[in-house]
Structure formats: structure tokens, C-alpha cells
Write a protein that holds these residues in place. Structure first.
Motif, short mmCIF file in Angstrom:
data_model
loop_
_atom_site.label_atom_id
_atom_site.label_comp_id
_atom_site.label_asym_id
_atom_site.label_seq_id
_atom_site.Cartn_x
_atom_site.Cartn_y
_atom_site.Cartn_z
N ALA A 254 9.15 -0.24 1.63
CA ALA A 254 8.62 1.03 1.12
C ALA A 254 9.51 2.22 1.49
O ALA A 254 9.69 3.14 0.69
CB ALA A 254 7.21 1.24 1.64
N GLU A 255 10.07 2.19 2.69
CA GLU A 255 10.90 3.31 3.14
C GLU A 255 12.18 3.44 2.32
O GLU A 255 12.82 4.49 2.31
CB GLU A 255 11.25 3.15 4.62
N ASP A 256 12.57 2.35 1.62
CA ASP A 256 13.78 2.38 0.80
C ASP A 256 13.48 2.57 -0.68
O ASP A 256 14.34 2.33 -1.53
CB ASP A 256 14.56 1.06 0.98
N TYR A 257 12.26 3.01 -0.99
CA TYR A 257 11.82 3.12 -2.38
C TYR A 257 12.78 3.96 -3.22
O TYR A 257 13.18 3.54 -4.32
CB TYR A 257 10.42 3.74 -2.43
N ASP A 258 13.16 5.11 -2.75
CA ASP A 258 14.01 6.02 -3.54
C ASP A 258 15.37 5.39 -3.84
O ASP A 258 15.91 5.55 -4.94
CB ASP A 258 14.20 7.34 -2.81
N ARG A 259 15.92 4.66 -2.88
CA ARG A 259 17.22 4.02 -3.10
C ARG A 259 17.11 2.94 -4.17
O ARG A 259 17.95 2.85 -5.07
CB ARG A 259 17.74 3.41 -1.79
N TYR A 260 16.05 2.12 -4.07
CA TYR A 260 15.86 1.06 -5.06
C TYR A 260 15.63 1.65 -6.45
O TYR A 260 16.12 1.12 -7.46
CB TYR A 260 14.69 0.16 -4.68
N LYS A 261 14.89 2.73 -6.50
CA LYS A 261 14.61 3.37 -7.79
C LYS A 261 15.89 3.89 -8.42
O LYS A 261 16.15 3.70 -9.62
CB LYS A 261 13.61 4.51 -7.62
N SER A 262 16.71 4.53 -7.62
CA SER A 262 17.96 5.07 -8.12
C SER A 262 18.87 3.96 -8.64
O SER A 262 19.48 4.08 -9.71
CB SER A 262 18.67 5.84 -7.00
N GLU A 263 18.95 2.86 -7.88
CA GLU A 263 19.79 1.72 -8.29
C GLU A 263 19.27 1.11 -9.59
O GLU A 263 20.05 0.72 -10.47
CB GLU A 263 19.83 0.67 -7.19
N TYR A 264 17.94 1.04 -9.72
CA TYR A 264 17.34 0.46 -10.91
C TYR A 264 17.64 1.33 -12.15
O TYR A 264 18.04 0.81 -13.19
CB TYR A 264 15.83 0.32 -10.74
N LEU A 265 17.46 2.62 -12.02
CA LEU A 265 17.67 3.52 -13.15
C LEU A 265 19.15 3.63 -13.53
O LEU A 265 19.48 3.89 -14.69
CB LEU A 265 17.12 4.91 -12.82
N LYS B 74 0.84 -1.20 0.00
CA LYS B 74 0.00 0.00 0.00
C LYS B 74 0.87 1.25 0.00
O LYS B 74 0.60 2.22 -0.71
CB LYS B 74 -0.92 0.00 1.23
N LYS B 75 1.94 1.22 0.77
CA LYS B 75 2.86 2.37 0.82
C LYS B 75 3.58 2.54 -0.51
O LYS B 75 3.77 3.66 -0.98
CB LYS B 75 3.87 2.17 1.96
N ILE B 76 3.99 1.42 -1.10
CA ILE B 76 4.63 1.47 -2.42
C ILE B 76 3.66 2.07 -3.44
O ILE B 76 4.03 2.88 -4.29
CB ILE B 76 5.04 0.05 -2.88
N ALA B 77 2.39 1.65 -3.33
CA ALA B 77 1.37 2.08 -4.31
C ALA B 77 1.17 3.59 -4.30
O ALA B 77 0.76 4.16 -5.31
CB ALA B 77 0.04 1.37 -4.03
N ASP B 78 1.48 4.24 -3.19
CA ASP B 78 1.38 5.69 -3.14
C ASP B 78 2.36 6.38 -4.09
O ASP B 78 2.19 7.54 -4.45
CB ASP B 78 1.65 6.20 -1.72
N ARG B 79 3.39 5.63 -4.51
CA ARG B 79 4.42 6.19 -5.38
C ARG B 79 4.25 5.79 -6.84
O ARG B 79 5.00 6.24 -7.70
CB ARG B 79 5.80 5.73 -4.89
#
Length: 276
Positions: A96-107, A20-25
Motif C-alpha cells: 500500500a505504501e508504494d501505491y503511487d509508484r505502482y500507479k505511475s508505472e502502470y499509467l 484495506k489501505k489500498i481500498a482507501d485509494r
């Protein structure tokens, strides 16, 4: 029994709350209904509808198993766990709290970028420029992985929870594969009768397990396909027939597990859509 069922619901609720927290993004998730609700939402409905489908189809397969393709021997307990875990992977197995880090690593991963570019070029038949695709990757490349890979990631959740699931007397490997194949596109199992496509689904799960173990050196998981496949690579036909039955039942439960009156999305927001 009721106590065990409640324990499983409480366990999967942790994954769905994280989702649910991930879905907010993720903008796409504004249109998927109630996946954050185990009690009274999509997950519980899929559980209940799967049991209904199992009762009908197990009786039907006793009369006609389609030359051994299907089996009336449905393990209801295993099916219930599959139903409750089947969409846990909507969170992509990230905190969910690490979303930005995972996104950066993925990109930043050039392999991810190249795969995305190649697929977009193919799907658009060359109508999109490389510059447009690069922008699209930056804007939605990471967000697009969650729904696309959700059943595979649900399988990984089942394997991460193997000790818990097997404490309930259920084979977590079977639950994992059942979660994976509830999605035709994610598993590659479009034709539920095809042994080749079942092998492809098993292969996809094995490869994802390898990837997970590389990226999680402190948490190693294992998928053991021996419950379904012999050492010589041939299927145990009785078990494959049971898996086919479970897969078709879960797909029916999933398709019917929605409340048409509900206007609540996966992230708890009111569903908003435009005919445009």
C-alpha cells in the motif's frame, strides 16, 4: 484444528489489512463489504458458509455425481484455506505504501494504455472518443485493475505463501487455482463443467506467474498444475471432479458470505450509495 486455523487467519489478515489501505485509494471499494475483516467479516463468513455447502453437496454427490462431473471427496482443509485466501488479491499484490509508484508505472506502460483503449472502444461501440478514453484511463485505469483481477491476484498470494500453506499439509497449487476460479469473469471459467475453460483458467494463472517473476526478480514463485493435469495435457478426471466440487462450493460460500445488516465497506468506511 483451531490452532492451525488461527495461524492461517493471522497470515491472511496481513494481506487483507494491506488491501484495506489500498481500498482507501480506490473509489469502487467503498461499495464492497467487510473484506478487511477476517474475524466477523466477509472472509470468515465465506469460510463458514463454504463448510456448510460442502456438507450438503458432498452428501448429494454421493447419491448423484452427474456422470462423474463432481466428486463427494471434499478436502475440507484445502477448502478452508481457499476460503480464507480467496479475496486476498484485492490488494493487487502491491504494498500500500508504494501505491503511487505502482500507479505511475502502470499509467506509463504503453501496452496497458493500448489494451485499455481497445477495450473501451469495443465496449462503447465507438460512442467514446479517443480523447475521452485517454482521460478515463488516467483517472481510473489503474484503480480499475484491483477488483477486475482480484481472484487471479489471490492465486498469486497463495503461491507466494506456498511454504506456509504446505506446512499445514495443503497443496498450495490447488489453493491457488481454487482462489482463481471463484470468480467466473476473472478466471474465464463461466461453465464449471467445461474442460476447455478449466484449461483457460490454468493458462491465465501460468501467464500471471510468468509476469510476476519478471517483475519480481528477487522473489520467484511457481505454479505446478501436475496435481490436476498429466504430462500429455489431459486432466486427471478424479481430481478435476474434486476441483469442480470445491469451486462450486466456494462460489456458494462467497455468494452467501455477507451480512445484510452490515454497512461497513472493505476499507472500514460506512457504505454510502445513491440511486443515481
Amino acid at each position: 484444528d483451531a490452532e492451525e486455523l488461527q495461524e492461517i487467519k493471522e497470515r491472511v489478515s496481513l494481506h487483507y489489512e494491506n488491501g484495506k489501505k489500498i481500498a482507501d485509494r480506490v473509489k469502487e471499494f467503498n461499495t464492497y463489504k467487510e473484506h478487511h475483516l477476517v474475524e466477523g467479516g466477509h472472509i470468515e463468513k465465506v469460510h463458514d458458509k463454504s463448510i456448510e455447502a460442502a456438507e450438503v453437496l458432498s452428501a448429494h454427490f454421493k447419491n448423484d455425481n452427474y456422470d462423474g462431473l463432481y466428486s463427494p471427496n471434499i478436502d475440507y482443509k484445502t477448502l478452508e484455506v481457499m476460503a480464507l485466501y480467496h479475496d486476498t488479491g484485492m490488494d493487487g499484490n502491491i504494498i500500500a505504501e508504494d501505491y503511487d509508484r505502482y500507479k505511475s508505472e502502470y499509467l506509463d506502460n504503453q501496452n496497458n494504455r493500448q489494451k485499455y483503449i481497445e477495450k473501451q472502444l469495443k465496449d462503447s461501440n465507438g460512442t467514446l472518443s479517443l480523447e475521452d478514453i485517454e482521460k478515463k484511463f488516467e483517472k481510473e485505469g489503474f484503480e480499475g485493475t484491483f477488483r477486475k483481477n482480484h481472484s487471479l491476484e489471490s492465486a498469486i498470494h497463495a503461491l507466494r505463501d506456498k511454504t506456509f500453506i504446505e506446512s499445514k499439509g495443503v497443496n498450495a497449487n490447488e489453493v491457488a487455482l481454487g482462489c482463481l476460479v471463484h470468480s467466473k469473469s476473472n478466471s474465464g471459467l463461466a461453465d464449471i463443467t467445461s474442460e476447455a475453460q478449466w484449461k483457460e483458467a490454468v493458462h491465465r494463472l501460468e501467464e500471471r506467474v510468468k509476469e510476476f517473476n519478471i517483475s519480481h526478480p528477487d522473489e520467484q514463485i511457481k505454479f505446478d498444475a501436475s496435481f490436476l493435469i498429466d504430462e500429455d495435457g489431459t486432466f486427471k478426471q478424479d481430481k478435476l471432479a474434486e476441483m469442480r466440487s470445491e469451486a462450486i462450493i466456494l462460489r456458494i460460500g462467497d455468494a452467501n458470505g455477507h451480512d445484510t445488516n452490515s454497512k461497513t465497506s472493505q476499507n472500514g468506511k460506512v457504505i454510502d450509495f445513491s440511486l443515481e
